[in-house]
Design an enzyme around this catalytic site. Sequence first.
Site, PDB file in Angstrom:
ATOM      1  N   LYS A  37       0.801  -1.223   0.000  1.00 41.63           N
ATOM      2  CA  LYS A  37       0.000   0.000   0.000  1.00 41.63           C
ATOM      3  C   LYS A  37       0.832   1.272   0.000  1.00 41.63           C
ATOM      4  O   LYS A  37       0.297   2.357  -0.194  1.00 41.63           O
ATOM      5  CB  LYS A  37      -0.987   0.009   1.165  1.00 41.63           C
ATOM      6  CG  LYS A  37      -0.411   0.101   2.549  1.00 41.63           C
ATOM      7  CD  LYS A  37      -1.556   0.099   3.562  1.00 41.63           C
ATOM      8  CE  LYS A  37      -1.049   0.103   4.986  1.00 41.63           C
ATOM      9  NZ  LYS A  37      -2.151   0.039   5.967  1.00 41.63           N
ATOM     10  N   GLU A 115      21.049 -11.028  22.781  1.00 40.83           N
ATOM     11  CA  GLU A 115      19.936 -10.173  23.149  1.00 40.83           C
ATOM     12  C   GLU A 115      19.188 -10.775  24.324  1.00 40.83           C
ATOM     13  O   GLU A 115      19.416 -11.940  24.705  1.00 40.83           O
ATOM     14  CB  GLU A 115      18.998  -9.972  21.956  1.00 40.83           C
ATOM     15  CG  GLU A 115      19.643  -9.210  20.812  1.00 40.83           C
ATOM     16  CD  GLU A 115      18.712  -8.999  19.644  1.00 40.83           C
ATOM     17  OE1 GLU A 115      19.054  -8.169  18.782  1.00 40.83           O
ATOM     18  OE2 GLU A 115      17.666  -9.655  19.588  1.00 40.83           O
ATOM     19  N   HIS A 234       7.719  -3.054  23.092  1.00 42.60           N
ATOM     20  CA  HIS A 234       9.176  -2.937  23.150  1.00 42.60           C
ATOM     21  C   HIS A 234       9.516  -2.036  24.325  1.00 42.60           C
ATOM     22  O   HIS A 234       8.963  -0.940  24.461  1.00 42.60           O
ATOM     23  CB  HIS A 234       9.735  -2.348  21.858  1.00 42.60           C
ATOM     24  CG  HIS A 234      11.199  -2.569  21.693  1.00 42.60           C
ATOM     25  ND1 HIS A 234      12.129  -1.905  22.457  1.00 42.60           N
ATOM     26  CD2 HIS A 234      11.906  -3.394  20.890  1.00 42.60           C
ATOM     27  CE1 HIS A 234      13.342  -2.307  22.116  1.00 42.60           C
ATOM     28  NE2 HIS A 234      13.233  -3.207  21.160  1.00 42.60           N
ATOM     29  N   ARG A 283      11.333  -9.272  27.115  1.00 43.41           N
ATOM     30  CA  ARG A 283      10.796  -7.941  26.907  1.00 43.41           C
ATOM     31  C   ARG A 283       9.580  -7.634  27.777  1.00 43.41           C
ATOM     32  O   ARG A 283       9.409  -6.499  28.220  1.00 43.41           O
ATOM     33  CB  ARG A 283      10.434  -7.760  25.425  1.00 43.41           C
ATOM     34  CG  ARG A 283      11.652  -7.657  24.534  1.00 43.41           C
ATOM     35  CD  ARG A 283      11.258  -7.538  23.077  1.00 43.41           C
ATOM     36  NE  ARG A 283      12.432  -7.308  22.236  1.00 43.41           N
ATOM     37  CZ  ARG A 283      12.387  -7.230  20.919  1.00 43.41           C
ATOM     38  NH1 ARG A 283      11.231  -7.377  20.292  1.00 43.41           N
ATOM     39  NH2 ARG A 283      13.479  -7.020  20.224  1.00 43.41           N
ATOM     40  N   HIS A 344       4.956  -2.940  19.858  1.00 47.15           N
ATOM     41  CA  HIS A 344       6.033  -3.301  18.938  1.00 47.15           C
ATOM     42  C   HIS A 344       5.694  -4.486  18.044  1.00 47.15           C
ATOM     43  O   HIS A 344       6.006  -4.466  16.853  1.00 47.15           O
ATOM     44  CB  HIS A 344       7.292  -3.607  19.751  1.00 47.15           C
ATOM     45  CG  HIS A 344       8.502  -3.924  18.938  1.00 47.15           C
ATOM     46  ND1 HIS A 344       9.014  -3.053  18.001  1.00 47.15           N
ATOM     47  CD2 HIS A 344       9.318  -5.020  18.915  1.00 47.15           C
ATOM     48  CE1 HIS A 344      10.094  -3.592  17.439  1.00 47.15           C
ATOM     49  NE2 HIS A 344      10.292  -4.784  17.969  1.00 47.15           N
ATOM     50  N   GLU A 368       4.429 -11.459  10.476  1.00 51.62           N
ATOM     51  CA  GLU A 368       3.807 -10.986  11.713  1.00 51.62           C
ATOM     52  C   GLU A 368       2.293 -11.081  11.695  1.00 51.62           C
ATOM     53  O   GLU A 368       1.656 -11.072  12.754  1.00 51.62           O
ATOM     54  CB  GLU A 368       4.225  -9.539  11.991  1.00 51.62           C
ATOM     55  CG  GLU A 368       3.824  -9.050  13.376  1.00 51.62           C
ATOM     56  CD  GLU A 368       4.257  -7.627  13.687  1.00 51.62           C
ATOM     57  OE1 GLU A 368       3.818  -7.087  14.720  1.00 51.62           O
ATOM     58  OE2 GLU A 368       5.029  -7.049  12.891  1.00 51.62           O
ATOM     59  N   ARG A 379       7.203 -13.052  22.210  1.00 53.74           N
ATOM     60  CA  ARG A 379       8.221 -13.334  21.189  1.00 53.74           C
ATOM     61  C   ARG A 379       9.622 -13.150  21.752  1.00 53.74           C
ATOM     62  O   ARG A 379       9.939 -12.110  22.331  1.00 53.74           O
ATOM     63  CB  ARG A 379       8.018 -12.401  20.000  1.00 53.74           C
ATOM     64  CG  ARG A 379       9.094 -12.531  18.916  1.00 53.74           C
ATOM     65  CD  ARG A 379       8.820 -11.584  17.781  1.00 53.74           C
ATOM     66  NE  ARG A 379       9.024 -10.194  18.163  1.00 53.74           N
ATOM     67  CZ  ARG A 379      10.165  -9.522  17.977  1.00 53.74           C
ATOM     68  NH1 ARG A 379      11.226 -10.135  17.470  1.00 53.74           N
ATOM     69  NH2 ARG A 379      10.255  -8.249  18.318  1.00 53.74           N
TER      70      ARG A 379
END
Length: 530
Positions: A37, A115, A234, A283, A344, A368, A379
């Site tokens: 789009k 991470e 996030h 997270r 997020h 996603e 996640r």
Amino acid sequence: MRIPPQHVDVLIVGSGLAGLTAALELAPTHRVAVVTKCGIGDSASSWAQGGIAAVMAEQDSYAAHVNDTQVAGAGLCDPDASYFTVENAPAAIQWLCDLGVPFSMENGALHLTREGGHSHRRIVHATDATGAAIQRTLSQRAQPHPNITFFEHHMLVDLMTHPGAPLRCQGAYLLNVLCGTVQTFSATHTVLATGGAGKVYRHTTNPDTATGDGIAAAWRAGCQIGNMEFIQFHPTCLYHPEVKNFLISEALRGEGGMLKLPAHLGGHRFMPDHDFRAELAPRDVVARAIDFEMKKHGIDHVNLDISHKSPAFIQSHFPTIMARCAELGIDITQAPIPVVPAAHYVCGGVVTDLQGRTQIQGLYAIGEATCTGLHGANRLASNSLLECIVFAQSATRSIQAEPRVNRMPVPEWPHHNAIHADTPLALTQQMDELRRLMWDDVGIVRSDERLARAAQRIQQLQQDMPALAAQKTITREWLEWRNLVQVAELIVTSAQMRCESRGLHFNRDYPKQLPQARPTVLQPVSCVTC
């Protein structure tokens, strides 16, 4: 103006990592149309900073990666999806390397960073702009391919289904945003790679395109939707009046960044007070800790400090973050970064199997927009780009293995053509109200009372929304509004069904976790194209 239908073998809606991977894999055998789009590069994939998780080091293992995924997912991850994704990760990295993605190297090998939530260094990255590097490389490969045609500035209106048993997708109706006409795209196979729905919240790291278009369209067509209550916030989005959605990568905390209260509150490092893993906690834990500290002290942000590292280290690992902050007058080698949590990633979406197949024949979903079972209730960092590649490749293998079906007659757009119109002020105001409502009542911390209030208001918004056939004008803004209201309802309904706190879903009225983890799956009562 009536435009003849477009006929292709495969219609891919979305041009992010999942969509481009599918297009490149299918192009040798199929005629592919990729619609988006906005422009080809305007996807959430381009914004991904961290990297892709894969077992590449000798001391690491598939079992460890799966375990980290399941721990982060609070016991709700599907074991088959977890193992399938993790075991295909090294091949996915090799595929990207073969295409020429410029990953960061060290001593002749891929540099692996770590991470939050990961027990080993296993994040393959391109400094701190991995998504942009991958998106650029795949776009350069896909655009000149003779079997791939791009249709930019085309937005999904509705999926086109053939009634019967079983229900089959025949393509989609698409709005040409530039000229305002609705066009029919017929296809043997349709792939939804439309991304997430972060724009349903007031604060988000997502681009403006993330309005849940594929999720909402799949629901209207008759697909199951799963685990929509699990919205990942996030923990560290840049807090600055001039910037609304610049995230500060998970990797910055992985490389030693510390979360602290502002200086006027003593600059206390607070994460060890909340979790033994401190800044390396998953997270959801970090986001709730920041939310707690902000509410406790009445502040609008906290600080993320990596200034104890050398300037050379920061420059080599986080050049994009360093440069962006410098543009705003923040020298991260000397001062902390003001951060705030923001919506997020949507861990739920269109329910698929390991081949990306939905409950509607001929309709696939990847990226996603899906609920594959991999992410569970939260996640694990850098599993999302991985999921895009693994499931896109799996879906293309399934499509290539299916026999070519005879093209059925396709119905024309059942309503009138759309025309351009300015976005009404009332629509803009309703959009702002919805996003504030979701932020306040269906955010990081929830309650039954707040969820009920949100559900009531969303129901009213749906009742006040005219049906598509009654619209005098059809614009991108109106379609996005329709989709966001639908996604909001799916999130709230799923949240009300979960009478516990698990992963990303925290309800004050049910603070404990139930003994058994069960997914939340919503089934449409009927298939409606409204």
